[in-house]
Design an enzyme around this catalytic site. Sequence first.
Site, short mmCIF file in Angstrom:
data_model
loop_
_atom_site.label_atom_id
_atom_site.label_comp_id
_atom_site.label_asym_id
_atom_site.label_seq_id
_atom_site.Cartn_x
_atom_site.Cartn_y
_atom_site.Cartn_z
N ASP A 29 5.36 -1.70 1.22
CA ASP A 29 5.06 -2.33 -0.08
C ASP A 29 6.10 -2.03 -1.15
OD1 ASP A 29 2.59 -3.25 1.04
OD2 ASP A 29 1.85 -1.20 0.80
N LYS A 32 9.95 -5.96 -0.24
CA LYS A 32 10.94 -6.59 0.65
C LYS A 32 10.99 -8.10 0.41
CE LYS A 32 8.90 -4.38 4.09
NZ LYS A 32 8.31 -3.19 3.45
N ASN A 54 -0.35 -6.58 10.16
CA ASN A 54 -0.57 -5.45 9.26
C ASN A 54 0.30 -5.56 8.01
OD1 ASN A 54 1.74 -5.05 10.83
ND2 ASN A 54 1.50 -2.84 10.97
N GLY A 56 2.40 -7.32 4.82
CA GLY A 56 2.18 -8.38 3.85
C GLY A 56 3.43 -8.55 3.02
N HIS A 57 4.08 -9.70 3.14
CA HIS A 57 5.28 -9.95 2.36
C HIS A 57 5.00 -11.07 1.38
CE1 HIS A 57 8.08 -8.21 5.69
NE2 HIS A 57 7.25 -7.33 5.20
N GLN A 258 6.55 -2.78 6.93
CA GLN A 258 6.11 -1.42 6.58
C GLN A 258 7.30 -0.65 5.99
OE1 GLN A 258 5.25 -2.38 10.08
NE2 GLN A 258 3.64 -3.44 9.01
N GLY A 465 11.43 -7.79 -12.14
CA GLY A 465 10.26 -8.67 -12.25
C GLY A 465 9.95 -9.28 -10.90
P1 IMP Z 1 -1.66 -0.05 11.06
O1 IMP Z 1 -0.24 -0.50 10.99
O2 IMP Z 1 -2.63 -1.14 10.67
O3 IMP Z 1 -2.01 0.59 12.36
O4 IMP Z 1 -1.87 1.09 9.95
C1 IMP Z 1 -1.24 2.36 10.06
C2 IMP Z 1 -0.81 2.87 8.70
O5 IMP Z 1 0.26 2.06 8.22
C3 IMP Z 1 -1.89 2.83 7.63
O6 IMP Z 1 -1.70 3.91 6.73
C4 IMP Z 1 -1.61 1.53 6.90
O7 IMP Z 1 -2.09 1.53 5.58
C5 IMP Z 1 -0.09 1.52 6.95
N1 IMP Z 1 0.48 0.17 6.87
C6 IMP Z 1 0.54 -0.75 7.86
N2 IMP Z 1 1.17 -1.85 7.43
C7 IMP Z 1 1.53 -1.63 6.17
C8 IMP Z 1 2.25 -2.40 5.19
O8 IMP Z 1 2.72 -3.51 5.42
N3 IMP Z 1 2.40 -1.81 3.96
C9 IMP Z 1 1.95 -0.57 3.70
N4 IMP Z 1 1.29 0.18 4.57
C10 IMP Z 1 1.09 -0.34 5.80
MG MG Z 2 3.32 -5.28 1.99
#
Ligand code: IMP
Ligand code: MG
Length: 475
Positions: A29, A32, A54, A56-57, A258, A465
């Site tokens: 987060d 990117k 998992n 989010g962009h 991530q 921004g």
């Molecule tokens: P998982 O990837 O869903 O297995 O989650 C494992 C860990 O990575 C957890 O702490 C999630 O909150 C974190 N995580 C996974 N994807 C993201 C992302 O895109 N942004 C921030 N944290 C992430």
């Molecule tokens: Mg994200």
Amino acid sequence: MTKKDLASSPWARHLWDTVGVVVGAQWGDEGKGKFVSDVAPYMDVFVRSQGGPNSGHTVMVNGKRYAFHQVPSGAAFRKPSVMTAGMVVNPNLLYGEMQQVDDPSVVVIDSRTAIITKAHRALDGYGETNGTTIGTTRQGMGPAYESKANRRELITVADLLDRQRLAEKVANYVHAHQTQLLEMGEAEKRIAEERKKQGMQPIEILSPTDGIDEYCESIVAELFDAGQKLAHHVVGDTSVMLQKSVNDGNRILVEGAQGILLDRDVGTVPYVTSSRTTAGATLADAGLSRYADRENGFWGIIKAYATRVGGGPFPTELENSAGEKLRKAGVEFGTTTGRPRRTGWFDAVATAYAVRVGEIRTGYLTKIDVLSSVGNPMICVAYLVDGKITTEFPTDARVLKRAKPLLEPMGAVGKINRHDTVMAGRRKGFGALPAGSRRYVERVESLLAEISGVSDFEIAAVSIGPWKGQTVVKI
Ligand code: IMP
Ligand code: MG
């Protein structure tokens, strides 16, 4: 737009010619999607090579906000967007994501990419409630990567297109995990009934509640349907396309997901994601390591403060009103799960570790404007661990948990007028930033270079921004 435009842009000095990779340098987060929006006009092809739903962009361009989880951001710009075999995907979500863009035909996916089924998602939830709580996104990431690693349970994109084979694979997976799935089913049934009694929104049932065969059938039907919709996006080997594309002179952006501190191997294990997130690993999973621009191709996105979603050690965490202010001003709520993100001061020790181990050379600093909401931001310049001052990042999560941040007060970053700063930035580069912000950027840069040992580390641009172009590039 083509490369000709790049020559006359301040980005020209900083961007790569062939292949570049961009990854998050903290816990995800970092922004990117914002970087990608800025540089998209100079790029020809976009790649995602690891992670899945998992992530989010957020890409904000031309007055429109795109929320991508699996699709490479290039889709928002009608450019070739390639998903390689390193990813794990939820096909229904993928199809839904594609519908946001004008021309979904730009998206292609490798036939070997692993599939996340409802059963994988159910078991992600099972792990969270019956083992170490990692705080996962419950998208089924861990179980899907497990299936990949154990190979026998792997279901691929190619399998979606063959109903018979798909049915066999789904049955194989479900039967192997039957005990836990049925246990989850009982739990979900109870929760669903409880919610119904209280007049609450129903939950999505992910586990078998009336028989294993019916459960398998429902999964197969759903996946086969998704497979039919995705069929014309499937290609055998994306690395052939990508390597040819570089040789044809295209400029390629490989988008990480991530953050490096969530890397499965070198992050804050076990509070990490299930894939590799370093620049090196992300490039390798695209089959493009050899083509990367060594000088300018290794980018890390760095947020001016720190956030983390889910569990795990977080030395600079602020559980007070300053943390609350950062969360509000920075809109720090998960794009995938909506969870409030944990917030804290910028951590130079953790981020410098990420720069080194994650193989980053160029930084893009985001959200410095958000810091103006807190009067006097701090930076963590070292840890106090068991009575010793250190800038070494502890590799043991239990030790990291004991680390106390040594904080340096930075003074106000000053109020940033976005429009004026962007205009002045074209002539003056970072000179256009308020003095307090400039000081902040310089301090972050020198601390990261010094602690990481990556002596040529440089912050090349500062985002002020959320919208494309609200950025000051170093000149
Ligand atoms: P998982 O990837 O869903 O297995 O989650 C494992 C860990 O990575 C957890 O702490 C999630 O909150 C974190 N995580 C996974 N994807 C993201 C992302 O895109 N942004 C921030 N944290 C992430
Ligand atoms: Mg994200």
